[in-house]
Design a protein around this motif. Structure first.
Motif, PDB file in Angstrom:
ATOM      1  N   TRP A  72      55.581  35.911  49.112  1.00 27.22           N
ATOM      2  CA  TRP A  72      56.069  36.807  48.457  1.00 27.22           C
ATOM      3  C   TRP A  72      54.830  38.090  48.115  1.00 27.22           C
ATOM      4  O   TRP A  72      54.311  38.143  47.145  1.00 27.22           O
ATOM      5  CB  TRP A  72      56.483  36.275  47.057  1.00 27.22           C
ATOM      6  CG  TRP A  72      57.564  35.287  47.277  1.00 27.22           C
ATOM      7  CD1 TRP A  72      58.938  35.665  47.294  1.00 27.22           C
ATOM      8  CD2 TRP A  72      57.302  34.297  47.254  1.00 27.22           C
ATOM      9  NE1 TRP A  72      59.693  34.312  47.826  1.00 27.22           N
ATOM     10  CE2 TRP A  72      58.671  33.287  47.442  1.00 27.22           C
ATOM     11  CE3 TRP A  72      56.390  32.979  47.110  1.00 27.22           C
ATOM     12  CZ2 TRP A  72      59.112  32.077  47.343  1.00 27.22           C
ATOM     13  CZ3 TRP A  72      56.697  31.610  47.100  1.00 27.22           C
ATOM     14  CH2 TRP A  72      58.163  31.188  47.434  1.00 27.22           C
ATOM     15  N   PRO A  73      54.643  38.464  49.056  1.00 17.48           N
ATOM     16  CA  PRO A  73      53.248  39.369  49.041  1.00 17.48           C
ATOM     17  C   PRO A  73      53.400  40.711  47.956  1.00 17.48           C
ATOM     18  O   PRO A  73      52.293  41.157  47.460  1.00 17.48           O
ATOM     19  CB  PRO A  73      53.016  40.266  50.436  1.00 17.48           C
ATOM     20  CG  PRO A  73      54.554  40.202  51.016  1.00 17.48           C
ATOM     21  CD  PRO A  73      55.006  38.932  50.720  1.00 17.48           C
ATOM     22  N   SER A  74      54.530  40.966  47.473  1.00 21.60           N
ATOM     23  CA  SER A  74      54.552  41.831  46.593  1.00 21.60           C
ATOM     24  C   SER A  74      54.565  41.369  45.222  1.00 21.60           C
ATOM     25  O   SER A  74      54.441  42.281  44.042  1.00 21.60           O
ATOM     26  CB  SER A  74      56.143  42.585  46.588  1.00 21.60           C
ATOM     27  OG  SER A  74      57.053  41.870  46.274  1.00 21.60           O
ATOM     28  N   VAL A  75      54.418  40.297  45.116  1.00 17.34           N
ATOM     29  CA  VAL A  75      54.440  39.649  43.695  1.00 17.34           C
ATOM     30  C   VAL A  75      52.734  39.915  43.189  1.00 17.34           C
ATOM     31  O   VAL A  75      51.851  39.272  44.023  1.00 17.34           O
ATOM     32  CB  VAL A  75      54.573  38.169  43.525  1.00 17.34           C
ATOM     33  CG1 VAL A  75      54.387  37.446  42.232  1.00 17.34           C
ATOM     34  CG2 VAL A  75      56.209  37.771  44.058  1.00 17.34           C
ATOM     35  N   GLU A  76      52.595  40.088  41.897  1.00 19.04           N
ATOM     36  CA  GLU A  76      51.319  40.391  41.348  1.00 19.04           C
ATOM     37  C   GLU A  76      50.904  39.043  40.730  1.00 19.04           C
ATOM     38  O   GLU A  76      51.663  38.621  39.759  1.00 19.04           O
ATOM     39  CB  GLU A  76      51.036  41.458  40.448  1.00 19.04           C
ATOM     40  CG  GLU A  76      51.526  42.795  41.111  1.00 19.04           C
ATOM     41  CD  GLU A  76      50.350  43.289  42.360  1.00 19.04           C
ATOM     42  OE1 GLU A  76      49.383  42.522  42.194  1.00 19.04           O
ATOM     43  OE2 GLU A  76      50.957  43.759  43.364  1.00 19.04           O
ATOM     44  N   VAL A  77      49.674  38.666  40.831  1.00 14.27           N
ATOM     45  CA  VAL A  77      49.329  37.376  40.296  1.00 14.27           C
ATOM     46  C   VAL A  77      48.068  37.642  39.522  1.00 14.27           C
ATOM     47  O   VAL A  77      46.973  38.152  39.803  1.00 14.27           O
ATOM     48  CB  VAL A  77      48.748  36.228  41.499  1.00 14.27           C
ATOM     49  CG1 VAL A  77      48.260  34.872  40.908  1.00 14.27           C
ATOM     50  CG2 VAL A  77      50.068  36.052  42.247  1.00 14.27           C
ATOM     51  N   ILE A  78      48.001  37.175  38.253  1.00 14.04           N
ATOM     52  CA  ILE A  78      47.136  37.064  37.275  1.00 14.04           C
ATOM     53  C   ILE A  78      46.729  35.602  37.123  1.00 14.04           C
ATOM     54  O   ILE A  78      47.181  34.836  36.875  1.00 14.04           O
ATOM     55  CB  ILE A  78      47.498  37.746  35.977  1.00 14.04           C
ATOM     56  CG1 ILE A  78      47.974  39.122  36.154  1.00 14.04           C
ATOM     57  CG2 ILE A  78      46.491  37.579  34.792  1.00 14.04           C
ATOM     58  CD1 ILE A  78      48.682  39.882  34.951  1.00 14.04           C
ATOM     59  N   ILE A  79      45.199  35.261  37.442  1.00 12.61           N
ATOM     60  CA  ILE A  79      44.904  34.060  37.114  1.00 12.61           C
ATOM     61  C   ILE A  79      44.362  33.671  35.813  1.00 12.61           C
ATOM     62  O   ILE A  79      43.763  34.483  35.258  1.00 12.61           O
ATOM     63  CB  ILE A  79      43.468  33.804  38.035  1.00 12.61           C
ATOM     64  CG1 ILE A  79      43.816  34.097  39.509  1.00 12.61           C
ATOM     65  CG2 ILE A  79      42.797  32.542  38.008  1.00 12.61           C
ATOM     66  CD1 ILE A  79      44.765  33.106  40.192  1.00 12.61           C
TER      67      ILE A  79
END
Length: 541
Positions: A72-79
Motif C-alpha cells: 500500500w505505497p500511498s499509505v503514510e506511516v508515522i512511527i
C-alpha cells in the motif's frame, strides 16, 4: 473528506487515548494490537495514515513498514517510538515513514505529524481540505443564517449559543476558526477566547461586537483575536475575515510542517554522518592494518635482500672469535698461556660478542611489527643505522658510499625505524639503478664509478635527507608512477614495487614531503623532508 487512521500498538491505553484525540479531529479510527491484525484491517479497509509502534510482539516495526509500503505505497506511516529506539525511528524515516513520535506522545506533535501526512496525501490526490468554523452567538436566528451561508462556501460549521457550549464543542472537535460574540450569557466571547488560546495555539478567533463595544473588541485583539466585526454583520466582511484567518492557519501549519521536516532531515543527515564516520573509521583502521602489513612485508623483503651483508656483519666477529680461541689453544699447548693472555683474549671475545649482539638486536627491532610510536628522533642516527644494515651490501656491489651529515640538525618527532626504512628503500633503489646503468654501459669505453651520496641538512625548519646516485636515472613517465603501489621497472620476481609507495605513506604520516629529481642516464636524487616542529603542514620550503 475525512482520512482514516489505523493505530498499531500493543498497549491498549495508548490506543484508547490516541483514538479519543483523533476522533476529536474527525478522523475515523481503527485499532490493532499486533501487526497481523493490522495487515488484516489494511486488506479490508481504505486506510490513509498508520500510527505504527516500532516494537511489536509479532513483527518488527521496520519489517511491518516494509510490508505496508510494498503493498500500500500511498499509505503514510508515522512511527511511534521510545527515546532509546530513536535510531530505529531514523531508519524508518529513511525507509519511507513520513514522521515519528516519541513516547509519551505530545498531542501538538501528533497533530503536526498527521498534518504533514494529510498535506502529502492531499497533494498526491489533488483534494482540498475543509476548514472547520465554530459560530458562538446567543442570537440563534443570526447564527443559523450565517451557518447556512458558510456551509455553502465549503466550510464545516458548528454552532453554539454561549461560551460554555462553544468551549465544550472545541474540547471535543478540532476547530480552525472561532467566530464569537463578545457579549453572551454564561460565558462571554473574551473569556472563551482566553480559555481556548491556552490549549489550542493554531485556532484563529474573530470577534463580533455591537455598537459601543469597540474597547472590548480592542481588548480581544490584544488577547489573540485576529479581527472583529460590528453587528449587524456584513457578509462580505465575514468572508474576507475568514479568508484572512484561513491564510494565517495555513501559514502557521506550513511553518510547523517545514520546521518538523527540517528537524527530521537534520536528524537523518546527522545519522548518515555518524554512519559515514563509523565507516571511515573502520576503513581507516583497515587501511592502516594493510599499510602496516605492507610495511612489514617490505621490511622483511629488505632484510632478505641484505642477507649477504648481514651474514658478513656476523661472520667477521665470528672469525675474530675463532682466531682468539685458536691462539689460546696454541699458547696452552706450548705452556705459554698466561693470565694476561687469557684476560686480553676474553676481553676481545666479549667485544666481538657485543658487536654481534648489537647487530642482532638492531635487526630484530627493525623487523618487528611496530606500533608507530612517535618520539623525539635523530635523523642522522636513523640514517646511520640504515647505512649499517646496507653498507656491506653496497660494498659487495663495488659502490662508493659518501657520507655528508649535518650534525647540528635538531631532533624531529617521528618513528625512528620507519625513517630508517625510508632510507633503506632509497639506498636499495639507488643500488639497483647503479646496477642497471652498469649493464647498459657494459660495452662503453669511458671510465665510470658507481657512487651513492647520503646527505643530511637543515633547510627552513625541515630536516632533510638526500640520497643521490649517478645511476640509470628515470624518464618523466616513470617518475610520475614511482609512488604507485606495486609499480616497478625491475624484472618480475626481483622487486615488490612497494618500497617507494610505503615510503610515501610514512612521510605523509610524519607530515613531511618526499621529492624526486632525475635525469635519464645521469642519476637520481631522492629528497626526504621532515618537519622540525610537530606542525609540519605550516612549514614552507
Amino acid at each position: 473528506m475525512s482520512r482514516t487512521i489505523l493505530i498499531v500498538d500493543d498497549d491498549p491505553t495508548i490506543c484508547s487515548e490516541l483514538q479519543k484525540e483523533l476522533k476529536r479531529n474527525f478522523f475515523p479510527t481503527f485499532i490493532a494490537g499486533n501487526s497481523k491484525d493490522a495487515l488484516e484491517i489494511l486488506s479490508k479497509n481504505k486506510i490513509d495514515i498508520i500510527l505504527l509502534d516500532i516494537f511489536m510482539p509479532d513483527i518488527d516495526g521496520l519489517d511491518m513498514l516494509k510490508k505496508v509500503k510494498s503493498k500500500w505505497p500511498s499509505v503514510e506511516v508515522i512511527i511511534i517510538t521510545g527515546y532509546s529506539s530513536q535510531d530505529k525511528a531514523i531508519k524508518a524515516l529513511r525507509r519511507g515513514a513520513i514522521d515519528y513520535l516519541e513516547k509519551p506522545i505530545n498531542y501538538e506533535e501528533l497533530n503536526t505529524s498527521i498534518g504533514r501526512a494529510m498535506e502529502k496525501i492531499t497533494e498526491n490526490a489533488d483534494l482540498t481540505y475543509r476548514h472547520t468554523i465554530l459560530l458562538v452567538d446567543d442570537d440563534k436566528n443570526a447564527t443559523k443564517r450565517l451557518s447556512r451561508i458558510l456551509t455553502k462556501e465549503g466550510y464545516e460549521v458548528f454552532t453554539a449559543n454561549n461560551g460554555k457550549e462553544g468551549l465544550e464543542i472545541i474540547n471535543n472537535n478540532k476547530i480552525d476558526i472561532l467566530i464569537a460574540d463578545i457579549e453572551m450569557p454564561v460565558m462571554g466571547g473574551i473569556e472563551l477566547l482566553e480559555r481556548v488560546k491556552k490549549f489550542q495555539k493554531d485556532i484563529e478567533v474573530i470577534m463580533m461586537t455591537g455598537f459601543g463595544d469597540e474597547s472590548l473588541a480592542i481588548d480581544a485583539l490584544r488577547k489573540g483575536a485576529i479581527n472583529y466585526l460590528r453587528k449587524p454583520i456584513d457578509l462580505d466582511e465575514v468572508l474576507i475575515a475568514i479568508e484572512q484567518a484561513v491564510e494565517r492557519i495555513i501559514l502557521y501549519r506550513n511553518q510547523l510542517y517545514r520546521d518538523r521536516e527540517l528537524k527530521i532531515n537534520s536528524q537523518i543527515v546527522s545519522k548518515i554522518n555518524e554512519e559515514l564516520e563509523r565507516r571511515i573509521e573502520k576503513r581507516t583502521l583497515e587501511i592502516n592494518q594493510v599499510q602496516s602489513q605492507l610495511f612489514q612485508t617490505s621490511k622483511l623483503a629488505t632484510l632478505g635482500e641484505m642477507a649477504a651483508g648481514l651474514a658478513h656483519e656476523l661472520n667477521q666477529p665470528l672469525a675474530g672469535m675463532s682466531l682468539c680461541t685458536t691462539n689460546m689453544k696454541k699458547l696452552k699447548q706450548r705452556d705459554l698461556l698466561s693470565d694476561t693472555e687469557i684476560d686480553e683474549t676474553i676481553e676481545n671475545i666479549e667485544g666481538l660478542i657485543k658487536r654481534m649482539s648489537k647487530v642482532i638486536v638492531h635487526i630484530r627491532t627493525f623487523a618487528r611489527q611496530d606500533l608507530q610510536k612517535f618520539k623525539p628522533t635523530n635523523v642522522n642516527e636513523s640514517a646511520e643505522n640504515a647505512l649499517n644494515l646496507m653498507e656491506e651490501q653496497l660494498r659487495l656491489n663495488d659502490i662508493e658510499l659518501i657520507r655528508n651529515f649535518d650534525l647540528s640538525i635538531p631532533q624531529i618527532i617521528g618513528e625512528p625505524y620507519q625513517i630508517e626504512q625510508i632510507v633503506i628503500n632509497a639506498l636499495s633503489n639507488a643500488k639497483d639503478a647503479l646496477a642497471q646503468k652498469e649493464i647498459s654501459d657494459h660495452n662503453k669505453l669511458h671510465v665510470w664509478r658507481k657512487k651513492i651520496e647520503i646527505k643530511t641538512s637543515l633547510v627552513n625548519q625541515w630536516a632533510c635527507i638526500d640520497i643521490i646516485d649517478n645511476g640509470i636515472g628515470m624518464s618523466k613517465a616513470v617518475k610520475e608512477k614511482i609512488f604507485e603501489p606495486f609499480y616497478t621497472t625491475k624484472e618480475v620476481g626481483k622487486a615488490t614495487g612497494l618500497g617507494l609507495s610505503i615510503s610515501y605513506g610514512i612521510i605523509e604520516s610524519h607530515k613531511g614531503r618526499i621529492d624526486v629529481s632525475s635525469e635519464e642516464g645521469k642519476g637520481t636524487t631522492l629528497s626526504i623532508k621532515l618537519p622540525i616542529s610537530t606542525e609540519g603542514e605550516d612549514n614552507e620550503e
